[in-house]
Design a protein around this motif. Structure first.
Motif, PDB file in Angstrom:
ATOM      1  N   PRO A 209       0.817  -1.248  -0.046  1.00 47.40           N
ATOM      2  CA  PRO A 209       0.019  -0.144  -0.118  1.00 47.40           C
ATOM      3  C   PRO A 209       0.750   1.073   0.019  1.00 47.40           C
ATOM      4  O   PRO A 209       1.944   1.508   0.759  1.00 47.40           O
ATOM      5  CB  PRO A 209      -0.721  -0.202   1.214  1.00 47.40           C
ATOM      6  N   GLY A 210       0.559   2.131  -0.998  1.00 50.93           N
ATOM      7  CA  GLY A 210       1.203   3.412  -0.831  1.00 50.93           C
ATOM      8  C   GLY A 210       2.432   3.518  -1.759  1.00 50.93           C
ATOM      9  O   GLY A 210       3.072   4.418  -2.035  1.00 50.93           O
ATOM     10  N   HIS A 211       3.008   2.252  -2.207  1.00 58.85           N
ATOM     11  CA  HIS A 211       4.167   2.081  -3.071  1.00 58.85           C
ATOM     12  C   HIS A 211       3.922   1.552  -4.541  1.00 58.85           C
ATOM     13  O   HIS A 211       4.937   1.322  -5.151  1.00 58.85           O
ATOM     14  CB  HIS A 211       5.033   1.293  -2.329  1.00 58.85           C
ATOM     15  N   GLY A 212       2.807   1.003  -4.792  1.00 55.40           N
ATOM     16  CA  GLY A 212       2.581   0.386  -6.105  1.00 55.40           C
ATOM     17  C   GLY A 212       3.642  -0.841  -6.050  1.00 55.40           C
ATOM     18  O   GLY A 212       3.659  -1.487  -5.050  1.00 55.40           O
ATOM     19  N   LEU A 213       3.737  -1.193  -7.283  1.00 50.00           N
ATOM     20  CA  LEU A 213       4.674  -2.421  -7.553  1.00 50.00           C
ATOM     21  C   LEU A 213       6.133  -2.069  -7.582  1.00 50.00           C
ATOM     22  O   LEU A 213       6.633  -0.905  -8.446  1.00 50.00           O
ATOM     23  CB  LEU A 213       4.290  -3.086  -8.729  1.00 50.00           C
ATOM     24  N   ARG A 214       7.068  -2.629  -7.065  1.00 52.06           N
ATOM     25  CA  ARG A 214       8.471  -2.293  -7.058  1.00 52.06           C
ATOM     26  C   ARG A 214       9.110  -3.639  -7.590  1.00 52.06           C
ATOM     27  O   ARG A 214       9.120  -4.619  -6.765  1.00 52.06           O
ATOM     28  CB  ARG A 214       8.890  -1.766  -5.770  1.00 52.06           C
ATOM     29  N   LEU A 215      10.245  -3.572  -8.244  1.00 50.04           N
ATOM     30  CA  LEU A 215      11.004  -4.603  -8.823  1.00 50.04           C
ATOM     31  C   LEU A 215      12.033  -5.157  -7.762  1.00 50.04           C
ATOM     32  O   LEU A 215      12.606  -4.241  -7.337  1.00 50.04           O
ATOM     33  CB  LEU A 215      11.652  -4.291 -10.141  1.00 50.04           C
ATOM     34  N   ILE A 216      11.871  -6.425  -7.459  1.00 47.32           N
ATOM     35  CA  ILE A 216      12.977  -7.039  -6.419  1.00 47.32           C
ATOM     36  C   ILE A 216      14.129  -7.691  -7.231  1.00 47.32           C
ATOM     37  O   ILE A 216      15.417  -7.224  -7.004  1.00 47.32           O
ATOM     38  CB  ILE A 216      12.273  -8.162  -5.697  1.00 47.32           C
TER      39      ILE A 216
ATOM     40  N   SER B  39      16.000  -5.068  -3.629  1.00 43.95           N
ATOM     41  CA  SER B  39      16.656  -6.379  -3.506  1.00 43.95           C
ATOM     42  C   SER B  39      16.943  -6.855  -2.580  1.00 43.95           C
ATOM     43  O   SER B  39      17.261  -8.114  -2.118  1.00 43.95           O
ATOM     44  CB  SER B  39      17.638  -6.706  -4.689  1.00 43.95           C
ATOM     45  N   ASP B  40      17.304  -5.822  -1.365  1.00 44.83           N
ATOM     46  CA  ASP B  40      17.904  -6.497  -0.067  1.00 44.83           C
ATOM     47  C   ASP B  40      17.108  -7.370   0.675  1.00 44.83           C
ATOM     48  O   ASP B  40      15.783  -7.053   0.875  1.00 44.83           O
ATOM     49  CB  ASP B  40      18.234  -5.150   0.784  1.00 44.83           C
ATOM     50  N   GLY B  41      17.813  -8.345   1.020  1.00 36.91           N
ATOM     51  CA  GLY B  41      16.815  -9.471   1.883  1.00 36.91           C
ATOM     52  C   GLY B  41      16.263 -10.602   0.909  1.00 36.91           C
ATOM     53  O   GLY B  41      15.698 -11.473   1.525  1.00 36.91           O
ATOM     54  N   TYR B  42      16.595 -10.505  -0.279  1.00 33.94           N
ATOM     55  CA  TYR B  42      16.061 -11.464  -1.257  1.00 33.94           C
ATOM     56  C   TYR B  42      17.109 -11.954  -2.362  1.00 33.94           C
ATOM     57  O   TYR B  42      18.039 -11.168  -2.363  1.00 33.94           O
ATOM     58  CB  TYR B  42      14.992 -10.803  -2.316  1.00 33.94           C
TER      59      TYR B  42
ATOM     60  N   SER C  82      15.774 -15.307   5.477  1.00 33.31           N
ATOM     61  CA  SER C  82      15.599 -15.040   7.024  1.00 33.31           C
ATOM     62  C   SER C  82      14.516 -14.027   6.904  1.00 33.31           C
ATOM     63  O   SER C  82      14.575 -12.707   7.009  1.00 33.31           O
ATOM     64  CB  SER C  82      16.664 -14.537   7.754  1.00 33.31           C
ATOM     65  N   ALA C  83      13.312 -14.455   6.931  1.00 31.57           N
ATOM     66  CA  ALA C  83      11.696 -13.592   6.670  1.00 31.57           C
ATOM     67  C   ALA C  83      11.886 -12.393   7.873  1.00 31.57           C
ATOM     68  O   ALA C  83      11.934 -12.725   9.036  1.00 31.57           O
ATOM     69  CB  ALA C  83      10.600 -14.231   6.559  1.00 31.57           C
ATOM     70  N   THR C  84      11.610 -11.251   7.598  1.00 35.10           N
ATOM     71  CA  THR C  84      11.273 -10.158   8.604  1.00 35.10           C
ATOM     72  C   THR C  84       9.823  -9.781   8.310  1.00 35.10           C
ATOM     73  O   THR C  84       9.243  -9.730   7.076  1.00 35.10           O
ATOM     74  CB  THR C  84      12.255  -8.657   8.465  1.00 35.10           C
TER      75      THR C  84
END
Lengths: 114, 113
Positions: free
Chosen positions: A39-46, A61-64, A80-82
Motif C-alpha cells: 500500500p502506498g508504493h505500488g509495484l516495485r521490482l525485486i 533487492s535487499d533481503g532477497y 530470513s524473513a522479516t
C-alpha cells in the motif's frame, strides 16, 4: 494470467524462517521478474532474470535472492524473513524479443511474516 | 522517488459514463507506457500500451493518450461498466527489452449502477 502460476498463493510464516516462492511459466519467455506490492508504493521490482542462471537486482533487492535453473521456473527466496517483507509478491514474464516488451503478471502470492 | 504518478487516488462514475484516468511521468527517457487493470486479489492485467512515437492508441472501449510535452498519459474508458471497477496503474519503461517497469500508485475506479 498469461500462462503464469505462482505457489504458494498464501503463506504465513514467522520472523527468521526461510521462505521460497515459486513462479512457473508455460510461455517459454526469456525474461522473468519478481515484484512486491505494498500500500502506498505500488509495484516495485525485486529481481529479474534474462535467461537461465542470469539474474540481476531491482530497486528493492535487499533481503532477497533468486535462482533460475530452468527457463520455466524463477524462485524468490527470503533467507530470513522479516516483518517488513510482509507483502503481495507478483511474478511477471516478457518475451524480450522486441523493443516494446510488455510484461504479463501472475496471480500473486500473499506473504505474511509474523 | 516515483517517476510515475496518478493525479487522483479514486474516481467514482455512474454506469454508462465515460471515465478518464490520468497519469503524470517525469522520466524523459521513458518511451513505452502501459496501462494495467488490477482487480481485488488478482495480478495486474494488461489493458493497452503506447509508444512515445504515438499520441493516441485505441482498443476495445479504451483509448490511451500520450502528451510528451507535459509528460502526461491518460486512459479513457467508454461506456464504463460495473466490471470496470478496479485499480488502474500506469507504468513506464525505457524502450529496451527486459528493463523494469516503473509503476504509479494507482487509481481506484468505482462504477455504480
Amino acid at each position: 494470467d498469461a500462462g503464469i502460476t505462482q505457489s504458494p498463493r498464501h503463506k504465513v510464516t514467522e520472523t527468521g524462517t526461510p521462505v521460497t516462492l515459486r513462479c512457473h511459466q508455460t510461455e517459454n519467455h526469456r525474461y522473468m521478474y519478481w515484484y512486491r506490492q505494498d500500500p502506498g508504493h505500488g509495484l516495485r521490482l525485486i529481481h529479474y532474470s534474462y535467461g537461465v542462471k542470469d539474474t540481476d537486482k531491482g530497486e528493492v533487492s535487499d533481503g532477497y535472492s533468486v535462482s533460475r535453473s530452468k527457463t520455466e521456473d524463477f524462485l524468490l527466496t527470503l533467507e530470513s524473513a522479516t516483518s517488513s517483507q510482509t507483502s503481495v509478491y507478483f511474478c511477471a514474464i516478457s518475451h524480450g524479443l522486441a523493443r516494446t516488451d510488455t510484461q504479463y503478471f501472475g496471480p500473486g502470492t500473499r506473504l505474511t511474516v509474523l | 522517488g516515483e517517476s510515475v504518478g496518478l493525479h487522483l487516488p479514486t474516481l467514482s462514475v455512474q454506469e454508462g459514463d465515460n471515465s478518464i484516468i490520468n497519469c503524470a511521468y517525469s522520466n524523459s527517457a521513458s518511451d513505452y507506457f502501459i496501462w494495467y487493470k488490477q482487480e481485488s486479489g488478482k495480478g495486474p492485467q494488461f489493458i493497452i500500451d503506447i509508444r512515445s512515437n504515438m499520441d493516441k492508441r485505441q482498443g476495445q472501449r479504451v483509448t490511451v493518450l500520450l502528451n510528451k510535452t507535459v509528460k502526461h498519459l491518460s486512459l479513457q474508458i467508454a461506456a464504463t461498466q460495473p466490471g470496470d471497477s478496479a485499480v488502474y496503474f500506469c507504468a513506464e519503461k525505457e524502450d529496451q527489452a527486459g528493463t523494469a517497469l516503473i509503476f504509479g500508485k494507482g487509481t481506484t475506479l468505482s462504477v455504480s449502477s
